[in-house]
Design an enzyme around this catalytic site. Sequence first.
Site, PDB file in Angstrom:
ATOM      1  N   ASP A  12     -12.923 -19.183 -15.844  1.00  0.00           N
ATOM      2  CA  ASP A  12     -11.627 -19.874 -15.875  1.00  0.00           C
ATOM      3  C   ASP A  12     -11.767 -21.389 -15.799  1.00  0.00           C
ATOM      4  O   ASP A  12     -10.776 -22.104 -15.666  1.00  0.00           O
ATOM      5  CB  ASP A  12     -10.731 -19.378 -14.740  1.00  0.00           C
ATOM      6  CG  ASP A  12     -11.324 -19.639 -13.362  1.00  0.00           C
ATOM      7  OD1 ASP A  12     -12.456 -20.158 -13.281  1.00  0.00           O
ATOM      8  OD2 ASP A  12     -10.651 -19.330 -12.354  1.00  0.00           O
ATOM      9  N   HIS A  49      -6.958  -6.001  -0.419  1.00  0.00           N
ATOM     10  CA  HIS A  49      -5.834  -5.075  -0.313  1.00  0.00           C
ATOM     11  C   HIS A  49      -4.816  -5.582   0.699  1.00  0.00           C
ATOM     12  O   HIS A  49      -5.100  -5.678   1.900  1.00  0.00           O
ATOM     13  CB  HIS A  49      -6.345  -3.695   0.112  1.00  0.00           C
ATOM     14  CG  HIS A  49      -5.276  -2.672   0.233  1.00  0.00           C
ATOM     15  ND1 HIS A  49      -4.471  -2.325  -0.822  1.00  0.00           N
ATOM     16  CD2 HIS A  49      -4.869  -1.914   1.287  1.00  0.00           C
ATOM     17  CE1 HIS A  49      -3.617  -1.404  -0.424  1.00  0.00           C
ATOM     18  NE2 HIS A  49      -3.832  -1.134   0.845  1.00  0.00           N
ATOM     19  N   ASP A  91      -8.709  -5.892  -4.939  1.00  0.00           N
ATOM     20  CA  ASP A  91      -8.342  -4.740  -4.108  1.00  0.00           C
ATOM     21  C   ASP A  91      -9.284  -3.584  -4.399  1.00  0.00           C
ATOM     22  O   ASP A  91      -9.269  -3.003  -5.498  1.00  0.00           O
ATOM     23  CB  ASP A  91      -6.897  -4.346  -4.413  1.00  0.00           C
ATOM     24  CG  ASP A  91      -6.332  -3.350  -3.417  1.00  0.00           C
ATOM     25  OD1 ASP A  91      -7.114  -2.572  -2.840  1.00  0.00           O
ATOM     26  OD2 ASP A  91      -5.105  -3.352  -3.216  1.00  0.00           O
ATOM     27  N   SER A 113       0.842  -1.186   0.000  1.00  0.00           N
ATOM     28  CA  SER A 113       0.000   0.000   0.000  1.00  0.00           C
ATOM     29  C   SER A 113       0.884   1.246   0.000  1.00  0.00           C
ATOM     30  O   SER A 113       1.681   1.429  -0.910  1.00  0.00           O
ATOM     31  CB  SER A 113      -0.970  -0.029   1.188  1.00  0.00           C
ATOM     32  OG  SER A 113      -1.969   0.954   1.054  1.00  0.00           O
TER      33      SER A 113
END
Length: 454
Positions: free
Chosen positions: A203, A378, A344, A130
Site C-alpha cells: 500500500d 477479532h 481476525d 462476534s
Amino acid sequence: MAAKDDLPGYCRIAGTIRPAIGFEVRLPTSDWNGKFYMAGCGGFCGKVDADSPNLFNAINHALKRGYAVATMDGGHWGSGSTDARWADANPVAEADWGYRAVEETTRVAKALTTAFYGEDPRHAYFQGCSTGGRMANMAAMRMPDAFDGIISGAPALDYPGLVGTSFAWIAQANTDRDGNPILQPEDARIVADAVIAACDAADGVEDGIVSDPPACRFDPATLDLAPEKIAVLDAWYSEPVDSAGTLLYPAAVPVGSEAFWPLWLTGMPGGGGALVPRAFGPNFLRYMAFPDDPGADYSPQNFDFDTDPARMAPQEDIYNSDDPDLGAFAESGGKLLMYHGWADAIVFPGKTVAYFEDLQQTTGGDFARLFMVPGMDHCGIQTTGPGIAQDGIDPLTALERWVEDGAAPDSIETTKTAEGTPVWTRPACAWPAKAVFSGEGEWQDAANWSCKTE
C-alpha cells in the site's frame, strides 16, 4: 446506584426472563438522552457482563453518554464464554441463545424504560461483536422495527459453517498422528515476519500491517519450515472443502493475522491460548452443532467433511443470521453499520465481505455499510501488534449521525494509541473503497489518506 467514578447515577434492574434469560437494565436517574441502547454478548455467553470495561458487547460506555442501556447473558449461565454444556440435549436453551434472548430482553428492557421515564425512547440502538454481531444481524432479520440503528462487528453469521466445519478444518490440519499440534507458538512469529516482509509495503507504507489481505500473494513454501508445517499453513489459508473439492465455507484464516495466532490458533508460549481448536470448536461440536448431541467424548478429529455439514443443517435455522434479505429492516428506515478487522483469526473476515456483497445484491439501497479495518484483531481484543484495538474505532458516533442527522458515513476514523498517546490515525473506508496514502507527508497523519474505490 449512586454516581461513582465516571458512571452517572442510575436505576439498576436485574432479572430473569423465563426460562433462564438473565438480563440487566440501567436507567440514568438524571440527564437521560431520550435514547435506548442494547448490547449483545460474546462467545457462547453465560454471564450478564454489565460491568464489562469493553466498548463492544458492553453497556457502560453508552450509559456514560446518557443512554438507557440493557444487556443479557444469551439465555443461560455458563462458566465462561467457551462453555457449551448448557446446550447438551437442551433445544430450548439453544433457541434462547440463537435468537430469543435478544428478542425478549429488547421487549422487557424497552417496557421498563418507558415505565421509568413515562415516555418511549426516541431512538433505539443495538451493538454487538462476534456472537454479539451475529445477534445484531439476527435483530435486523427478526425484529426489523425494534432498532433504528444496529452495529454488527466481526459477526459470526454462520455458526455451523465457522465454528463447526472451519474450526474442525483448522484442528485436523494441525494435528499429527500422535494427536499433537504441528505448528508451535514460535512458528507463528516466523510466519508473521515473513508475511509482513512480503505484503506490508503493497500500500506504499511500511507500517507492519497488511492493508489488503486478499491481494497478498504470500507463499508458505518460501518459509524455512518442515514440510508438515507448510502443509498446515496451506490448509489454514484455504477454505474448507469436502473430499470432492466442494467448498464448505467461503472464508479462511486471513494473511496478516499471524501476530494474533497464539491466542486463537497455535497456543501461547508457556501454555494457554489456541481457543479455536481447544475450546470453541470442540465444545460447539459436542453440545451445539447437531440436533443429537454427541457429548463430551466427541472431538474435532471425528468431524467428517463429507457428511457432518449436512447433519448440522437443522441448527442453521436456529443460529445463523446470514440471510441477505433485510428488506423489512431497510423499509423501516433502519441503518446497519458493519465492521470487521482484516487480521481476525477466529471469525474470518471473508465471510462478512461475501455476506455484505450478497446483501447489496439482494436487498439493495443505502441502508447498510461495511468497514474493513486493516491490522485489527477479532473485535480489537488484543492490543499487541501494529493494528488498532477496540478503543481505536467509534462506530456508535458514526451510527448516531447516520440515524439522527442523515449523514451516512463514508469513512470512520481509526486511531492507534500507545500508553494513551495517539501513534497514528487513518480512515476505515466504506467497502469496497480502501484507504490510500497520498505519498506525501507523514503516513501517521489521517490528512494524508483518502478513501478510493479501484
